[in-house]
Design a protein around this motif. Structure first.
Motif, mmCIF file in Angstrom:
data_model
loop_
_atom_site.group_PDB
_atom_site.id
_atom_site.type_symbol
_atom_site.label_atom_id
_atom_site.label_comp_id
_atom_site.label_asym_id
_atom_site.label_seq_id
_atom_site.Cartn_x
_atom_site.Cartn_y
_atom_site.Cartn_z
ATOM 1 N N UNK A 210 26.219 -5.306 -31.835
ATOM 2 C CA UNK A 210 27.487 -5.088 -32.499
ATOM 3 C C UNK A 210 28.397 -6.416 -33.709
ATOM 4 N N UNK A 211 28.261 -7.083 -33.036
ATOM 5 C CA UNK A 211 29.044 -8.226 -33.984
ATOM 6 C C UNK A 211 28.634 -7.967 -35.599
ATOM 7 N N UNK A 212 27.331 -8.206 -36.061
ATOM 8 C CA UNK A 212 26.471 -7.591 -37.186
ATOM 9 C C UNK A 212 27.142 -6.399 -37.698
ATOM 10 N N UNK A 213 27.937 -5.567 -37.160
ATOM 11 C CA UNK A 213 28.820 -4.581 -37.664
ATOM 12 C C UNK A 213 29.750 -5.544 -39.101
ATOM 13 N N UNK A 214 30.217 -6.373 -38.839
ATOM 14 C CA UNK A 214 31.388 -7.289 -40.225
ATOM 15 C C UNK A 214 30.497 -7.887 -40.896
ATOM 16 N N UNK A 215 29.336 -7.339 -41.382
ATOM 17 C CA UNK A 215 28.694 -7.994 -42.585
ATOM 18 C C UNK A 215 28.241 -6.904 -43.577
ATOM 19 N N UNK A 216 28.744 -5.266 -42.939
ATOM 20 C CA UNK A 216 28.627 -4.511 -43.508
ATOM 21 C C UNK A 216 29.967 -4.291 -44.312
ATOM 22 N N UNK A 217 30.776 -4.368 -44.371
ATOM 23 C CA UNK A 217 31.822 -4.506 -45.517
ATOM 24 C C UNK A 217 31.990 -6.577 -46.382
ATOM 25 N N UNK A 218 31.556 -6.533 -45.732
ATOM 26 C CA UNK A 218 31.303 -8.184 -46.273
ATOM 27 C C UNK A 218 29.694 -8.366 -46.478
ATOM 28 N N UNK A 219 28.800 -8.401 -47.160
ATOM 29 C CA UNK A 219 27.371 -7.954 -47.722
ATOM 30 C C UNK A 219 27.296 -10.661 -47.757
#
Length: 798
Positions: A210-219
């Motif tokens: 779930x928290x891995x989603x924060x990397x989608x907008x911040x590669x």
């Protein structure tokens, strides 16, 4: 024959609508049942009671937060674990989607929701609940402490098998050898250990995904930051456990409902926008084409497909909270369609965007709802993790009741709801395990491999137990059972063969957790059984007690002595050991046995069994307190006062029966006591060489004393009327209680006897001794005050 003091309970009649409103008020207040009405509620929910459709819909909504949180978060990580090295062909996505569709259809929907969930033990689910069911229908319990009177309990449901039937032959085969009973228990413990592993791996993979989603907008964001955020959330999750879910539990169902609506509608959006042709995956031929095209790699990818059905085992473990009809309705009409739409939508996105195989879930979300989805996903992951953690506490509690786990502290987190418990020791072990797994692996792939291994082993164990349940409990025809077993094992062994190939890629984690847990459980259970055998073989014969005379050959000091032992019949060895070293005993002696039965609960009015030992002038009684695996020893139970209330009621009832018929309770109960001893002695003759004892025990018919014997009860009461006798004895008991009550408990030190093998010496002298020092004492569980406790030491050589 043991007397049972029961209180009559009168239930008022109500219509179905009134019952629905009453049940709904309690569900709206929380996610569990009130303590004083929980047994009745469970009967209503899992018995023959019918519910209105509106009631079922509302309960189905409530079940989302408890039952389906874990299963619902699987779309976060399935495709990434299926294609960890990338997607070469778009047709591979269609094949993987087809596997996911039929996995969801066969395992959660058909097998669990409509078959396995029906094998609940009065609403209780899980491997240990099935084991309890089998123990009642067959003599497979390794601790034979059950009495015929236990079968009269209202919660002791069982069915008989016809002689000569296949079920009867199976039952006879299973009961024929001790090794088969031991093997059955080991299978159950393996499944239980893997469920404990779930308690570590589910929060790790759910929160990290779930928290891995924060990397989608911040590669460019480092993966270490994602891990750090996950660890902080996990620490917060486990640190809040002691508060319980009573105050925030009402949020669970809405969060999971919003989550399913989000992934369902997003799936429809992606199908319509990217590729509607993915719906051809509903044809099973694409499974064949998938394996033909990918070969060994396709077979190994089953480990990732397996993650689409993780949480199914938790579904069965959590069915006690809601009626089965509500769980079936929620999954069939809402959860199952939403999951299919979510996976189809991700597949449609991946067909045209194969480069997003690592973040397919978040990359396929419309940008306008990205942050709301991230927040809801994190909330759903926490809810799913919370349900698994709470389920682990319940599993540990059941294992303790079955004598398969050291006694740990269990705390009630709600004064109103019985099912909400908290195990401090287990909580911190789970937290350390979760943080270690998350920080060590740092990615979903290896954690997913570990998670899949744990899940598939639990499913295999459940299948094996279901075969026995269908034969012994349901009495289904062996052909039907064979078809179920073959279909289940073909699917589950296929998954198992895939995850076993990934042992070196994270799959070793649940195996290590299970190995450690199994060692603890097996050693504890083995020594527990041996201690019980020691108690049985070394107990004191009634002829020896009678030879002591009314004063027992001792100084009778004022007060009541409660002598605790595991024996439901006979006089424990600690009594003779105590009076040999200290020739004095209390004016009233009560032998107390607290035993656990293979039932989910024992109603309060049926908990205590009381009977007299010896003549009335001996002032000796036996009290057996019976508990189910869901019952807890609460601090406010007031165990001691309830015991005395039942003791006083027994004396009154006994005297009333004497006045109605000229029978001698001493003669009758004494004959029963001696008969129980002789039967148990004969049943345990084959175990005599297993344990070393310091003395020989004599069980003979000489223990039976006729009613007209000089030692009979009536010969000691010639000068009293029945009323005077009752008043005198009750008054005497009350005075002794006011004088003081002392709890006398045995402190048994277990040692491996000389000549034992080295592994046995290590297991008993080191592993068990360490566990015994770390676990809670019986006095702490029963909340015995230290000033009223007296320990009597003894050594048991195994």
């Amino acid at each position: 024959m043991a007397e049972r003091v029961e209180a009559s309970v009168t239930d008022g009649e109500s219509t179905i609508e009134e019952r629905d409103r009453e049940l709904m008020r309690e569900f709206e207040e929380g996610l569990d049942q009130p303590m004083d009405e929980e047994a009745d509620m469970l009967k209503d929910m899992h018995g023959e009671k019918s519910f209105s459709m509106l009631m079922l819909l509302r309960l189905s909504f409530q079940s989302l937060g408890i039952v389906y949180g874990d299963l619902g978060t699987s779309p976060l990580y399935v495709f990434y674990n299926t294609f960890p090295d990338g997607i070469d062909d778009s047709e591979d996505v269609i094949g993987a989607l087809s596997l996911i569709i039929y996995s969801l259809l066969l395992i959660p929907l058909i097998k669990y929701v409509f078959i396995v969930c029906k094998a609940n033990d009065n609403g209780q689910g899980g491997t240990l609940a099935i084991y309890s069911l089998l123990c009642r229908h067959g003599n497979v319990n390794l601790i034979p402490n059950q009495q015929r009177s236990d079968e009269d309990l209202t919660t002791y449901s069982r069915t008989s098998v016809a002689e000569g039937s296949f079920a009867a032959k199976t039952k006879k085969w299973l009961e024929s050898r001790h090794s088969k009973k031991r093997a059955l228990l080991v299978i159950v413990l393996i499944g239980t250990c893997m469920m404990i592993g779930d308690g570590i791996l589910t929060p790790a993979i759910s929160v990290l995904s779930a928290t891995g989603g924060i990397r989608v907008n911040n590669p460019k964001m480092s993966s270490d930051i994602v891990v750090l955020v996950s660890v902080i959330l996990l620490i917060g999750l486990f640190s809040m456990q002691h508060y319980g879910t009573d105050k925030v539990g009402w949020l669970f169902a809405p969060i999971v409902l919003i989550w399913f609506l989000f992934i369902g509608t997003t799936g429809i959006y992606n199908i319509c926008k990217h590729d509607t042709s993915v719906l051809k995956a509903f044809s099973p031929k694409y499974i064949y084409l998938y394996f033909k095209r990918r070969g060994r790699d396709g077979w190994i990818s089953l480990g990732g497909i397996l993650l689409s059905i993780t949480g199914t085992e938790a579904l069965f473990a959590d069915i006690s909270y809601f009626p089965l009809q509500a769980i079936q309705l929620a999954f069939t009409l809402f959860v199952f369609p939403c999951l299919l739409l979510a996976y189809c939508g991700q597949a449609a996105f991946l067909v045209n965007h194969k480069e997003h195989y690592k973040d397919a879930f978040y990359a396929s979300i419309p940008e306008s709802v990205y942050w709301p989805m991230l927040i809801v996903a994190t909330g759903a992951a926490i809810v799913g993790s919370q349900a698994t953690i709470s389920g682990t506490y319940s599993i540990i509690k059941q294992a303790v009741s079955h004598g398969c786990f050291p006694r740990v502290k269990i705390v009630h987190t709600s004064k109103k709801f019985l099912g909400q418990i908290y195990c401090p020791d287990i909580n911190w072990i789970l937290m350390i395990g979760c943080i270690t797994v998350t920080a060590s692996f740092k990615n979903q792939t290896e954690i997913g491999n570990a998670y899949g291994t744990a899940v598939v082993v639990v499913m295999l164990v459940t299948t094996l137990l279901m075969v026995l349940t269908m034969l012994l409990v349901w009495r289904r025809h062996w052909i039907f059972v064979l078809v179920f077993a073959i279909l289940s094992l073909v699917v589950e062994l296929s998954y198992f063969s895939a995850v076993i190939l990934k042992v070196n890629e994270g799959g070793w984690v649940p195996l290590m957790i299970a190995a450690i847990s199994l060692l603890v459980m097996f050693v504890w259970n083995y020594v527990t059984v041996k201690k019980y055998e020691f108690e049985v073989h070394s107990r004191v014969s009634m002829s020896w007690i009678l030879g002591l005379g009314p004063s027992l050959g001792l100084v009778r000091v004022p007060g009541i002595g409660l002598i605790h032992s595991e024996l439901a019949s006979g006089v424990p060895r600690i009594f003779s050991h105590f009076i040999t070293n200290l020739p004095a005993i209390h004016s009233v002696v009560v032998f107390v046995c607290v035993k656990n039965l293979p039932v989910y609960t024992v109603p309060e009015e049926e908990r205590f069994l009381v009977k007299r030992i010896g003549p009335k002038t001996f002032r000796m009684f036996r009290c057996v307190a019976r508990y189910g695996y869901k019952d807890l020893h609460r601090k406010d139970d007031d165990f001691e006062n309830k015991l005395f209330d039942n003791l006083f009621s027994f004396v009154q009832t006994e005297t009333m029966m004497e006045s109605d018929s000229n029978y001698s309770p001493y003669s009758f109960n004494h004959r029963q006591e001696s008969r129980d001893e002789l039967i148990r002695n004969n049943n345990n003759n084959h175990n005599k060489n297993m344990v070393m004892f310091s003395s020989m025990v004599d069980y003979t018919e000489s223990a039976i004393v006729p009613a007209d014997s000089p030692h009979s009860a009536m010969s000691f009461s010639q000068n009293y009327t029945v009323e005077e006798e009752e008043e005198d004895e009750l008054e005497f008991l009350k005075i002794c209680k006011e004088t003081g009550v002392v709890h006398i408990m045995g402190n048994t030190v277990v040692k491996a006897r000389k000549g034992s093998l080295v592994p046995k010496k290590i297991a008993i002298n080191y592993v068990y001794r360490f566990l015994a020092k770390m676990c809670r004492a019986n006095s702490a569980i029963l909340h015995v005050p230290h000033e009223a406790l007296l320990n009597v030491g003894q050594i048991c050589y195994v």
